[in-house]
Design an enzyme around this catalytic site. Structure first.
Site, PDB file in Angstrom:
ATOM      1  N   GLY A 176     -10.459  -2.185  -7.973  1.00 26.00           N
ATOM      2  CA  GLY A 176     -11.806  -1.759  -7.622  1.00 26.00           C
ATOM      3  C   GLY A 176     -12.742  -1.620  -8.821  1.00 26.00           C
ATOM      4  N   HIS A 177     -13.990  -1.323  -8.534  1.00 27.14           N
ATOM      5  CA  HIS A 177     -14.994  -1.230  -9.593  1.00 27.14           C
ATOM      6  C   HIS A 177     -14.742  -0.042 -10.520  1.00 27.14           C
ATOM      7  CE1 HIS A 177     -17.912   0.917  -6.553  1.00 27.14           C
ATOM      8  NE2 HIS A 177     -16.714   1.431  -6.526  1.00 27.14           N
TER       9      HIS A 177
END
Lengths: 346, 346, 346
Positions: free
Chosen positions: B235-236
């Site tokens: 994920g970011h």
């Protein structure tokens, strides 16, 4: 395209009841119109027999009596597959070999194959008869793709691989990426080059964005008739038997051997070096390692017999908080009884 | 290509025993021929030393005495990696920059790089020396790819990213897609534009069809030497330490920080904002959140110490149905004893 | 680009405090400089208010008093999204329709659309206004893509599908691959051709390398405003409601119906034919089947109420080995007490 019900019945070797209507398509019970055939397998949906507008229903004997017109089958799904095949239009809009594809001068592409723009065929690769390569497909050097295969857009088949006949690769599937193999050294993980291959036998289908790694030295093998769903990961040197069903997001670790006719339900995980016998059924999200005897049905992490899982994880685990209270209560009661009995005995 | 055993031994700085044969390849113990070298690490396979036809076996001291000819190593996998490297032929069949690629006039491609047909290099992107871009690769505007990288077919590296040297991206890997960030509004989820980046350091490998999201504002970072398997989701704003191993189908939620030398086994899941210390080992399908101290080994969902997991989930859970019966029996016995003792006391 | 704080406040309809500085970007509290705006939502990070060099902080009332200059918001994430939108530069470096794309003569591409090199648009496909197709995108025959859509590199949208407006497909997403449907026959699994479609409504986003299968006969539908993360698998005939959030590596089996406003956390799995009510929250790695009433929050495999899961799986399971010992001890004590009482009674 349309076909008389009588002709359809003859083609499939089935009996029909009711009027010999003209059929122009297949649809669900609630969507089908009077010129379409529908089907019923699951008794749960039998009420729809009363309300369907379908011109004809493909179903088994008992249900057939309840509709105006029926095609009577003992294997509805199989006959449904055959009927849909009659009406299905294959994906795609071009034929022949596009000038916008890259075909290495030393590659061999059968004259009946279709190659779309932006497909790439490497040196020494062979593409069999009637096989279709959609846009963005990569076939690496020396790879052999059999006859009647469909490689949907952006499929990658790296070099040195072998695909049988009637193989279907859904969009974005990757075959022959490097296996995940590293030697531990003082300087970190050193890559062990993966110089083995992948062999996919006849009649195999592999889902969208799935990944089948090439072997370290030998062969990762998917045997004939096996069907693999989307986003499945199969590690290097794995061997999958014939006629297996491997559902979405399953992961299989390196060097595992899966027998014939095995079903792995969605998100199941199989560790490295596992042995799974013929006909095993592995439940969704189940975690398997070690060895599973033929024919067993397991679920849970770690895997246990399915019947045990239903009781243990399904019934008992949610009751654990209550059970802990009962245990505590027992301990206290026993303690006070010990005192009572002790006093009693004094 | 072939090499004398003596020359091979010298190249690797190892001793050898037996005849100085000519070696032309590497293979498994059961498949190797008299002109091939094989290897043995796992004692489980030592019986194959009796039957192998391999001309030479790379192995540790004790096993070396049991074969005609051996290359004696204290780190077999490392030396195996080096040997395979000698014989490995890299994937691909072209060199140079194809006229069928799209290279933006303001991009910079090193003269030693290879760019296949249908690769796309955006404005201001830089491609380092000896780097190879296979067909269908996308390198976005302003992205810098270092030296000696391999971007296999259909890899996507969005704009504004940075890749170090010796980075390997397996087919279909996606770097720099948008992180999953939305603001809740009365009208629904409003997209928070993801304007951060992804930085991949030297010697990182990322598996087929894995996805590494760009940060919301800052940087998603994969530090040097880390190896990521297929179908992994990161994920970011995540930061992965050095020399980690992240196995297939692992998912890591946004803003999580993973230390150095961490191993995440297949299908493990790590929640948003988790902190994982150096050297942690997370078992397959394990679910992690919160914080893990350095060096711990965990499994289960939610995660617990591995030793506890083995007993609790592996041994106890399957016995829960039986345990519930025992508890019920105890309760009944205690109840009747209470009555007996009560009567006794009357 | 830069903007006065007063102008920004006016644009967003917010109040501001402190000096009317010029703002040229957005950044995190620890990275922002004096000409940048940052934000604070989570109280956990409030200490950073003391040390941040940000020129201005977007935050709620109480925090606003603690910084030199603030933009005061009651929905920080929503206003953050709007601010980032002002500064965000969209991905990509070309406009117009590339001559290196393949566009079927019978396809229709709006004059304002952007089509990159190596994109493929099939017969009868329609591309709406301002929509962008990046390199390697495939849009099959007869597929309709609405206005203001972004199809990132190597996205595949098979033939006969329909996408609404403002749809974003991250790199490598695959829509309309075949559903996983086979009839069991004596000769093995016979493919049931999947002749249905996929309908994606307005404002939907689908993550990198996710796969949405086409229906067998009918429609797989993703309703408006729903956001799907990376590596998600959605089976044939599934219907996903409006404004759902589906996190990475989730798998949803065929014919399942998901209500509106549902959240499925990472790696959750939903079996075939499941019914999930509006507003349900499904925890990470949770395994769901059957039916979930609206508004429930579940976790675990099989799924149970979240509060139960926390106690049962989170607290009780790790204590099971100890609990088994306590149970054994109770049994032994009761046994000896029975003897004692028995003797006592003799």
């Amino acid at each position: 395209m349309s076909i008389k019900l009588s002709a359809l019945a003859e083609e499939l070797g089935l009996e029909y009841t009711g009027a010999d209507i003209e059929i122009s398509g297949v649809n669900t019970l609630d969507k089908a119109g009077p010129d379409e055939i529908s089907f019923l397998v699951n008794p749960k949906y039998q009420q729809q027999l009363e309300t369907t507008k379908a011109g004809c229903v493909l179903t088994s004997g008992p249900y057939a009596e309840r509709v105006r017109s029926a095609l009577v089958s003992t294997n509805v799904y199989m006959d449904l597959a055959k009927i849909i095949n009659l009406f299905a239009k294959p994906q795609g809009c071009l034929t022949g070999v596009s000038e916008l594809a890259f075909i290495h001068p030393d590659a061999s592409v059968d004259g009946t194959a279709t190659v779309y723009p932006f497909a790439f065929i490497g040196e020494g690769a062979e593409i069999g008869s009637n096989t279709v390569l959609f846009p963005g497909v990569y076939v690496g050097e020396g790879t052999r793709v059999g006859a009647n295969c469909i490689l949907y857009p952006n499929v990658v088949v790296m070099g040195g691989l072998s695909l049988g006949d009637n193989v279907i690769l859904q969009p974005g599937a990757v075959l022959g990426g490097d296996g995940f193999g590293f030697a531990q050294t003082p300087a970190g993980h050193m890559k062990i080059p993966q110089i083995g291959t992948v062999a996919v036998e006849d009649d195999v289908e592999i889902g969208a964005n799935s990944a089948i790694d090439r072997a370290a030295l030998d062969t990762t093998r998917i045997k004939r008739g096996t069907k693999i769903d989307n986003l499945v990961q199969i590690g290097h040197n794995v061997e999958i038997g014939e006629h297996c069903l491997i559902v979405g997001l399953v992961g299989i670790g390196g060097s595992t051997v899966v027998g014939n006719g095995v079903i792995l339900a969605g998100q199941a995980g199989v560790a490295d070096n596992t042995r799974i016998g013929d006909g095993v059924i592995v439940g969704g999200q189940c975690g398997v390692s070690g060895k599973l005897e033929p024919g067993v049905k397991v679920s849970g992490t770690p895997a246990m017999p399915y019947a045990t899982f239903l009781k243990a994880a399904g019934v008992c685990v949610p009751k654990l908080p209550d059970m802990f209270k009962r245990l505590k209560k027992l301990e206290m009661e026993l303690e006070s009884m010990k005192k009572a009995v002790g006093e009693d005995n004094e």
